[in-house]
Structures are given as C-alpha cells and as structure tokens.
Scaffold this motif. Structure first.
Motif, PDB file in Angstrom:
ATOM      1  N   ASP A  40      -6.045 -18.241 -10.991  1.00 27.27           N
ATOM      2  CA  ASP A  40      -5.452 -17.498 -12.102  1.00 27.27           C
ATOM      3  C   ASP A  40      -5.405 -15.992 -11.829  1.00 27.27           C
ATOM      4  OD1 ASP A  40      -8.135 -16.966 -12.227  1.00 27.27           O
ATOM      5  OD2 ASP A  40      -8.374 -17.448 -14.358  1.00 27.27           O
ATOM      6  N   VAL A  41      -5.348 -15.623 -10.556  1.00 26.35           N
ATOM      7  CA  VAL A  41      -5.378 -14.212 -10.195  1.00 26.35           C
ATOM      8  C   VAL A  41      -3.995 -13.570 -10.304  1.00 26.35           C
ATOM      9  CG1 VAL A  41      -4.851 -14.371  -7.714  1.00 26.35           C
ATOM     10  CG2 VAL A  41      -6.409 -12.596  -8.533  1.00 26.35           C
ATOM     11  N   PHE A  42      -3.981 -12.285 -10.600  1.00 23.83           N
ATOM     12  CA  PHE A  42      -2.801 -11.434 -10.451  1.00 23.83           C
ATOM     13  C   PHE A  42      -3.196 -10.284  -9.540  1.00 23.83           C
ATOM     14  CE2 PHE A  42      -0.641  -7.476 -11.479  1.00 23.83           C
ATOM     15  CZ  PHE A  42       0.686  -7.829 -11.420  1.00 23.83           C
ATOM     16  N   ILE A  43      -2.513 -10.175  -8.385  1.00 26.15           N
ATOM     17  CA  ILE A  43      -2.784  -9.104  -7.423  1.00 26.15           C
ATOM     18  C   ILE A  43      -1.571  -8.182  -7.362  1.00 26.15           C
ATOM     19  CG2 ILE A  43      -3.279  -8.508  -5.025  1.00 26.15           C
ATOM     20  CD1 ILE A  43      -4.548 -11.256  -4.680  1.00 26.15           C
ATOM     21  N   ALA A  44      -1.785  -6.901  -7.617  1.00 29.03           N
ATOM     22  CA  ALA A  44      -0.754  -5.895  -7.396  1.00 29.03           C
ATOM     23  C   ALA A  44      -1.114  -5.162  -6.108  1.00 29.03           C
ATOM     24  CB  ALA A  44      -0.680  -4.923  -8.563  1.00 29.03           C
ATOM     25  N   ALA A  45      -0.324  -5.394  -5.064  1.00 27.15           N
ATOM     26  CA  ALA A  45      -0.575  -4.778  -3.760  1.00 27.15           C
ATOM     27  C   ALA A  45       0.345  -3.572  -3.620  1.00 27.15           C
ATOM     28  CB  ALA A  45      -0.326  -5.787  -2.639  1.00 27.15           C
ATOM     29  N   VAL A  46      -0.234  -2.378  -3.619  1.00 29.00           N
ATOM     30  CA  VAL A  46       0.522  -1.140  -3.747  1.00 29.00           C
ATOM     31  C   VAL A  46       0.547  -0.316  -2.461  1.00 29.00           C
ATOM     32  CG1 VAL A  46       0.568   1.084  -4.975  1.00 29.00           C
ATOM     33  CG2 VAL A  46       0.067  -1.012  -6.226  1.00 29.00           C
ATOM     34  N   GLY A  47      -0.532  -0.389  -1.667  1.00 28.14           N
ATOM     35  CA  GLY A  47      -0.704   0.572  -0.589  1.00 28.14           C
ATOM     36  C   GLY A  47       0.305   0.499   0.541  1.00 28.14           C
ATOM     37  N   ALA A  48       0.733  -0.704   0.936  1.00 29.88           N
ATOM     38  CA  ALA A  48       1.596  -0.864   2.107  1.00 29.88           C
ATOM     39  C   ALA A  48       3.064  -0.781   1.721  1.00 29.88           C
ATOM     40  CB  ALA A  48       1.302  -2.204   2.793  1.00 29.88           C
ATOM     41  N   PHE A  49       3.770   0.235   2.231  1.00 30.33           N
ATOM     42  CA  PHE A  49       5.189   0.384   1.898  1.00 30.33           C
ATOM     43  C   PHE A  49       6.068   0.597   3.131  1.00 30.33           C
ATOM     44  CE2 PHE A  49       2.933   4.394   1.255  1.00 30.33           C
ATOM     45  CZ  PHE A  49       3.629   5.271   2.084  1.00 30.33           C
ATOM     46  N   THR A  50       5.539   0.219   4.305  1.00 27.66           N
ATOM     47  CA  THR A  50       6.337   0.166   5.524  1.00 27.66           C
ATOM     48  C   THR A  50       5.978  -1.130   6.251  1.00 27.66           C
ATOM     49  OG1 THR A  50       4.762   1.201   7.081  1.00 27.66           O
ATOM     50  CG2 THR A  50       6.121   2.693   5.722  1.00 27.66           C
ATOM     51  N   PRO A  51       6.814  -1.578   7.186  1.00 31.82           N
ATOM     52  CA  PRO A  51       6.505  -2.832   7.899  1.00 31.82           C
ATOM     53  C   PRO A  51       5.205  -2.769   8.677  1.00 31.82           C
ATOM     54  CG  PRO A  51       8.810  -2.226   8.209  1.00 31.82           C
ATOM     55  CD  PRO A  51       8.158  -1.050   7.540  1.00 31.82           C
ATOM     56  N   GLN A  52       4.771  -1.564   9.072  1.00 29.74           N
ATOM     57  CA  GLN A  52       3.566  -1.441   9.885  1.00 29.74           C
ATOM     58  C   GLN A  52       2.283  -1.397   9.052  1.00 29.74           C
ATOM     59  OE1 GLN A  52       6.261   0.803  10.181  1.00 29.74           O
ATOM     60  NE2 GLN A  52       7.145  -0.501  11.787  1.00 29.74           N
ATOM     61  N   MET A  53       2.395  -1.128   7.752  1.00 27.93           N
ATOM     62  CA  MET A  53       1.208  -0.984   6.903  1.00 27.93           C
ATOM     63  C   MET A  53       0.779  -2.342   6.359  1.00 27.93           C
ATOM     64  SD  MET A  53       2.493   2.436   4.854  1.00 27.93           S
ATOM     65  CE  MET A  53       0.930   3.051   4.237  1.00 27.93           C
ATOM     66  N   VAL A  54      -0.523  -2.473   6.071  1.00 24.95           N
ATOM     67  CA  VAL A  54      -1.020  -3.766   5.591  1.00 24.95           C
ATOM     68  C   VAL A  54      -2.313  -3.567   4.802  1.00 24.95           C
ATOM     69  CG1 VAL A  54      -2.373  -4.245   7.680  1.00 24.95           C
ATOM     70  CG2 VAL A  54      -1.547  -6.149   6.285  1.00 24.95           C
ATOM     71  N   GLU A  55      -2.480  -4.358   3.742  1.00 32.07           N
ATOM     72  CA  GLU A  55      -3.728  -4.416   2.978  1.00 32.07           C
ATOM     73  C   GLU A  55      -4.248  -5.838   2.856  1.00 32.07           C
ATOM     74  OE1 GLU A  55      -3.771  -1.054  -0.393  1.00 32.07           O
ATOM     75  OE2 GLU A  55      -2.243  -2.596  -0.741  1.00 32.07           O
ATOM     76  N   LEU A  56      -3.326  -6.806   2.786  1.00 40.15           N
ATOM     77  CA  LEU A  56      -3.683  -8.197   2.555  1.00 40.15           C
ATOM     78  C   LEU A  56      -3.542  -8.998   3.842  1.00 40.15           C
ATOM     79  CD1 LEU A  56      -1.759  -8.789  -0.792  1.00 40.15           C
ATOM     80  CD2 LEU A  56      -4.032  -7.807  -0.452  1.00 40.15           C
ATOM     81  N   ALA A  57      -4.499  -9.892   4.086  1.00 40.09           N
ATOM     82  CA  ALA A  57      -4.453 -10.735   5.267  1.00 40.09           C
ATOM     83  C   ALA A  57      -3.236 -11.659   5.202  1.00 40.09           C
ATOM     84  CB  ALA A  57      -5.723 -11.555   5.379  1.00 40.09           C
ATOM     85  N   PRO A  58      -2.596 -11.934   6.329  1.00 36.86           N
ATOM     86  CA  PRO A  58      -1.459 -12.862   6.336  1.00 36.86           C
ATOM     87  C   PRO A  58      -1.797 -14.211   5.712  1.00 36.86           C
ATOM     88  CG  PRO A  58      -1.552 -11.696   8.419  1.00 36.86           C
ATOM     89  CD  PRO A  58      -2.799 -11.313   7.654  1.00 36.86           C
ATOM     90  N   SER A  59      -3.008 -14.712   5.938  1.00 40.78           N
ATOM     91  CA  SER A  59      -3.385 -16.019   5.384  1.00 40.78           C
ATOM     92  C   SER A  59      -3.411 -15.973   3.864  1.00 40.78           C
ATOM     93  CB  SER A  59      -4.748 -16.444   5.924  1.00 40.78           C
ATOM     94  OG  SER A  59      -5.734 -15.466   5.633  1.00 40.78           O
ATOM     95  N   LEU A  60      -3.843 -14.861   3.271  1.00 41.61           N
ATOM     96  CA  LEU A  60      -3.867 -14.725   1.825  1.00 41.61           C
ATOM     97  C   LEU A  60      -2.447 -14.731   1.266  1.00 41.61           C
ATOM     98  CD1 LEU A  60      -6.045 -12.157  -0.173  1.00 41.61           C
ATOM     99  CD2 LEU A  60      -3.722 -12.721  -0.846  1.00 41.61           C
ATOM    100  N   CYS A  61      -1.549 -13.960   1.898  1.00 42.45           N
ATOM    101  CA  CYS A  61      -0.153 -13.906   1.441  1.00 42.45           C
ATOM    102  C   CYS A  61       0.518 -15.267   1.548  1.00 42.45           C
ATOM    103  CB  CYS A  61       0.627 -12.872   2.261  1.00 42.45           C
ATOM    104  SG  CYS A  61       0.070 -11.172   2.058  1.00 42.45           S
ATOM    105  N   ARG A  62       0.295 -15.961   2.667  1.00 46.64           N
ATOM    106  CA  ARG A  62       0.918 -17.283   2.838  1.00 46.64           C
ATOM    107  C   ARG A  62       0.360 -18.280   1.831  1.00 46.64           C
ATOM    108  NH1 ARG A  62       0.728 -15.832   8.568  1.00 46.64           N
ATOM    109  NH2 ARG A  62      -1.336 -16.826   8.740  1.00 46.64           N
ATOM    110  N   HIS A  63      -0.926 -18.182   1.530  1.00 44.91           N
ATOM    111  CA  HIS A  63      -1.534 -19.084   0.547  1.00 44.91           C
ATOM    112  C   HIS A  63      -0.863 -18.938  -0.812  1.00 44.91           C
ATOM    113  CE1 HIS A  63      -4.584 -21.191  -1.798  1.00 44.91           C
ATOM    114  NE2 HIS A  63      -4.656 -20.122  -2.582  1.00 44.91           N
ATOM    115  N   ILE A  64      -0.702 -17.690  -1.287  1.00 46.10           N
ATOM    116  CA  ILE A  64      -0.087 -17.488  -2.596  1.00 46.10           C
ATOM    117  C   ILE A  64       1.382 -17.901  -2.573  1.00 46.10           C
ATOM    118  CG2 ILE A  64       0.518 -15.775  -4.350  1.00 46.10           C
ATOM    119  CD1 ILE A  64      -2.024 -14.303  -3.718  1.00 46.10           C
TER     120      ILE A  64
END
Length: 312
Positions: free
Chosen positions: A217-241
C-alpha cells in the motif's frame, strides 16, 4: 507642498519570502490541476546546457493564453560542499497581450514549492494510504518542501527522516517538530519502508538510496533523478512496482529523463502521466504506486499563474 506619489514598480522583487508568500500549497495544487486541463498551455522542450565544473544551465519556457514565463536556473551539485544552494536563478513572468514583465520570482523557491505541490497532487489522487508515517529520504530543500506540503495537504502527523548527513536530518526533524508533528531520524531507509506507506526520495540522485521491496500500500514520489544518468531507486524496486502495482510519471517528457525507470530497463512510454490521472475521474491505481517526477516548465507556469492571482 506634497510630493507626487512614486509609481509602483511594474514587477515584484524576486525574494524567496515574496515568492513563497504567493505560492500557498492548496492554491498551487489547484492551479496545477487546472493547468493540466488547459488546452492553451504550450511547453517547448527545455534547454539544458552543461557548464564547466559539472554544473548545468536550464532554460525553461512555457506559456498559455495570458501568461508567458521563462525559468533561468543553474544546477550546481558541487555547491553542497561549498555551503551554497545547488539551484539558483529566477522565473520571469510576462503578460502575453502587452509583453510587459509582470513578476520576477525566486527560481529556487518556485522549484521547491511547485515540485512538492506536484508530488502532493499525485499523492492526493493516487496514494492508497494518506495517513503516514511519511518517510523522507534526503533532508535538503526538497525534503523540507515535501514535508511542509504533505503535512498541510495530506494531514500527515508523523515523519521519519533519512539522510547521509545526520546534521541535516536532525535539522529537518526539528522543523517537523516545530510544526507539531511527531518526527525522528532513521539510519536505515530500507528498513523503514516496512512501516511507511508514504515515501519521498529527494536526494542528489548520485546513487541508489532505496532497494528493499516496499509495502503493498505504498506511495513513493521519486523526485531526485531527472536525467538518464541519475538514480535513487534500485532497478529491482522499479520493476517490482511496474509488475505488481502502478507507475505514473509527471509528464511524457519523463520518457527520456526518468533515470530510475530507464536504468531499470522499463518502457517509460507505457506509463500514465499525471495529466491522465487528473483528466480521468476515478483513475485506477492498484497495488503499490511509484510516482516518478522529473520536472517540467509547465509546473513553473502553474506557479506563475498562482503568484499572479495572489499579487492581484
């Protein structure tokens, strides 16, 4: 003999306090929703010019039938070690009919408040649970703006703060407590995911800060990364959601900017945007929700429209 009155200036000063006063979160959120349904809005692609030393110059125009703006800001990540703001600049606001300059707004204040307002609008429409606790990862300007926005707009009463800097985390905790919230610092953001249905990541996006799988029941607002090279969330987390829940991007431009999603190998074009959410009453967002925000000059235009109404 009385002196003639001095004419008022045709534009307002670009102080942070003046700008913040003209951008209350409830009105700003309402204006963002209205802008997404305004057919006269035009937002050309933004220009991002690399600068010597690792910074970037952003030139971001936008317009509607009555108002035209350009945001001119610099983004200098190295400024964090210099004790200087990473974002500096201004937003110029013009009247379309006359071409007159109407307002000059503080760029960092506009950026902080409109970004937090966009996340708040997404949370109001999409979050399965809105009561918190709210986990904020990153205790800088955006962390404070999101804390203020979520406390005011969602009624959040408890905040957990994770940051690489314990001093910054402690400062944000004190700010939250000054608002009457229950607040504490946490050292393990991944462990905190199990207890927090609201999450905001607003770090410099120089590396993954969340990798654990979140609550259903989570809501995640991911704000920090705004270019293709930037990242905050692991790929596995993004693919899971993406597989079991709902991913929404702030605009279609995220297709070439959303580093978290691009580095996860996801087809960003298949995800709904915030405009889809606003334009479709009862938009369905099953499962855990990831809202990926990259920024857009349209949000700055919404801020200008809000400030013009406040000035009037």
């Amino acid at each position: 003999m009385n002196k003639a009155p001095v004419p008022a200036p045709d534009f307002a000063p670009s102080s942070a306090a003046f700008t913040a006063a003209g951008l209350p979160y409830p009105l700003l959120v309402e204006e963002i929703a209205q802008l997404l349904q305004d057919p006269t809005v035009q937002v050309p692609p933004r220009l991002v010019q690399a600068l010597a030393g690792g910074g970037s110059l952003f030139v971001m125009p936008a317009m509607d039938a009555h108002c035209a703006i350009t945001k001119l800001i610099t983004f200098t990540p190295a400024n964090s070690s210099r004790g200087l703001p990473s974002i500096q600049g201004d937003v110029l606001v013009f009247d379309v009919a006359t071409g007159q300059r109407r307002l000059l707004l503080d760029g960092p204040t506009v950026t902080a408040r409109r970004t937090a307002a966009v996340s708040l609008l997404a949370a109001q429409r999409l979050a399965p649970r809105k009561d918190g606790p709210l986990l904020i990862v990153g205790a800088g300007v955006q962390g404070k703006a999101h804390l203020d926005a979520f406390a005011e707009g969602l009624g959040v009463r408890e905040v957990w703060v994770a940051s690489r800097s314990s001093a910054s985390a402690a400062q944000l905790v004190r700010h939250a407590q000054g608002l009457g919230l229950v607040a504490r610092e946490v050292t393990d953001a991944n462990a905190a995911l199990a207890d927090c249905p609201l999450v905001v990541t607003c770090t410099p996006a120089s590396g993954v800060v969340l990798s654990a799988l979140p609550r259903d029941d989570v809501f995640i607002a991911a704000v920090g990364a705004f270019t293709p090279q930037m990242v905050e969330l692991a790929p596995s987390l993004c693919r899971h959601i993406a597989e079991v829940g709902t991913v929404v991007v702030d605009t279609v431009d995220a297709g070439h900017e959303a580093g978290d999603l691009l580095q996860a190998g996801l087809d960003v074009a298949r995800f709904a945007s915030l405009a889809d959410v606003v334009r479709q009453p009862g938009f369905s967002a099953p499962g855990p929700v990831l809202f990926k925000s990259c920024g857009w000059a349209g949000w700055d235009l919404a801020a200008a429209r809000t400030a013009l109404k406040a000035a009037a």
